[in-house]
Design a protein around this motif. Structure first.
Motif, PDB file in Angstrom:
ATOM      1  N   UNK A   1       0.828  -1.209   0.000  1.00 46.36           N
ATOM      2  CA  UNK A   1       0.000   0.000   0.000  1.00 46.36           C
ATOM      3  C   UNK A   1       0.864   1.261   0.000  1.00 46.36           C
ATOM      4  N   UNK A   2       1.882   1.254   0.858  1.00 45.09           N
ATOM      5  CA  UNK A   2       2.755   2.427   0.931  1.00 45.09           C
ATOM      6  C   UNK A   2       3.426   2.676  -0.423  1.00 45.09           C
ATOM      7  N   UNK A   3       3.845   1.600  -1.063  1.00 42.33           N
ATOM      8  CA  UNK A   3       4.528   1.750  -2.350  1.00 42.33           C
ATOM      9  C   UNK A   3       3.609   2.405  -3.378  1.00 42.33           C
ATOM     10  N   UNK A   4       2.330   2.003  -3.363  1.00 42.45           N
ATOM     11  CA  UNK A   4       1.395   2.600  -4.310  1.00 42.45           C
ATOM     12  C   UNK A   4       1.173   4.081  -4.000  1.00 42.45           C
ATOM     13  N   UNK A   5       1.032   4.376  -2.719  1.00 43.66           N
ATOM     14  CA  UNK A   5       0.791   5.775  -2.333  1.00 43.66           C
ATOM     15  C   UNK A   5       2.008   6.640  -2.667  1.00 43.66           C
TER      16      UNK A   5
ATOM     17  N   UNK B   1      -2.007  -2.090  -7.148  1.00 37.95           N
ATOM     18  CA  UNK B   1      -2.939  -1.171  -6.526  1.00 37.95           C
ATOM     19  C   UNK B   1      -3.642  -1.846  -5.350  1.00 37.95           C
ATOM     20  N   UNK B   2      -3.586  -1.226  -4.170  1.00 37.79           N
ATOM     21  CA  UNK B   2      -4.263  -1.825  -3.016  1.00 37.79           C
ATOM     22  C   UNK B   2      -5.775  -1.671  -3.137  1.00 37.79           C
ATOM     23  N   UNK B   3      -6.489  -2.409  -2.288  1.00 40.27           N
ATOM     24  CA  UNK B   3      -7.956  -2.391  -2.358  1.00 40.27           C
ATOM     25  C   UNK B   3      -8.526  -1.183  -1.626  1.00 40.27           C
ATOM     26  N   UNK B   4      -8.237  -0.025  -2.139  1.00 40.86           N
ATOM     27  CA  UNK B   4      -8.772   1.206  -1.562  1.00 40.86           C
ATOM     28  C   UNK B   4      -9.376   2.001  -2.708  1.00 40.86           C
TER      29      UNK B   4
ATOM     30  N   UNK C   1      -9.900   7.352  -0.830  1.00 40.78           N
ATOM     31  CA  UNK C   1      -9.021   6.897   0.252  1.00 40.78           C
ATOM     32  C   UNK C   1      -7.558   7.035  -0.143  1.00 40.78           C
ATOM     33  N   UNK C   2      -7.259   6.663  -1.383  1.00 43.98           N
ATOM     34  CA  UNK C   2      -5.881   6.770  -1.856  1.00 43.98           C
ATOM     35  C   UNK C   2      -5.427   8.220  -1.899  1.00 43.98           C
ATOM     36  N   UNK C   3      -6.321   9.086  -2.333  1.00 42.10           N
ATOM     37  CA  UNK C   3      -5.994  10.503  -2.424  1.00 42.10           C
ATOM     38  C   UNK C   3      -5.713  11.087  -1.041  1.00 42.10           C
ATOM     39  N   UNK C   4      -6.558  10.696  -0.076  1.00 40.46           N
ATOM     40  CA  UNK C   4      -6.383  11.188   1.292  1.00 40.46           C
ATOM     41  C   UNK C   4      -5.061  10.688   1.879  1.00 40.46           C
TER      42      UNK C   4
END
Ligand SMILES: [Zn+2]
Length: 180
Positions: A96-100, A140-143, A147-150
């Motif tokens: 998740x962190x990597x995607x963000x 891509x995580x399941x968000x 949520x990803x933008x935040x």
């Protein structure tokens, strides 16, 4: 809104011994995933962070001069480095962190989005580093997008040292920064 994050501490002091960092002092930065987003903890060279919880990422930096702290620039190289070190990450939190991080770097034009594709039944985004041309597949995580933008907006603040997250993360070890 992301602008409502509280700022319980500036991160000027070591999370272990509470001593203030001298300008230029080496600082180990650890990034945790808290209940309300990412949290940043900084340690001096002498202190070792508690073994639990595990950080999702860590890196070394130096305490910048106070004048630079007001409008500290987005450190593209450091953040690109964190992103690259997570290349083979399999822990869900690190994925998740990597995607963000990829979203942040994309917004800063360090990465270019090439395409999206399905990898082993999961959605992956393929980015290309603008300078080197190296391509990175990022699961891509399941968000959802909001949520990803935040998370991305919050992480950018945390990486810039503007906040260490929300008070909800007080389950992490540490004490109040009360001495001077
Ligand atoms: Zn310390």
């Amino acid at each position: 809104m992301a602008s409502e994050w509280n700022m319980p501490r500036r991160g000027d002091a070591c999370a272990g011994c509470q001593r203030r960092f001298a300008v230029g002092a080496p600082v180990a930065v650890l990034l945790y995933e808290g209940t309300a987003g990412y949290e940043r903890r900084e340690y001096c060279e002498e202190c070792r962070p508690a073994p639990e919880p595990q950080p999702v990422a860590s890196w070394k930096t130096r305490r910048p001069a106070p004048t630079a702290a007001k409008a500290r620039p987005f450190d593209r190289e450091a953040i690109h480095g964190i992103f690259e070190r997570l290349e083979d990450a399999e822990e869900p939190q690190q994925v998740q962190l990597r995607f963000v991080l990829a979203l942040l770097l994309w917004r800063k034009k360090v990465l270019r989005l090439e395409r999206t594709l399905a990898v082993n039944g999961r959605e992956a985004w393929e980015f290309v580093a603008a300078q080197s041309g190296v391509s990175h597949r990022v699961v891509r995580p399941d968000l959802d997008e909001a949520q990803l933008e935040a998370l991305s907006a919050q992480l950018e603040q945390v990486l810039a040292g503007q906040t260490s997250g929300s008070p909800a993360g007080s389950d992490l070890p540490g004490q109040e920064d009360c001495d001077g």
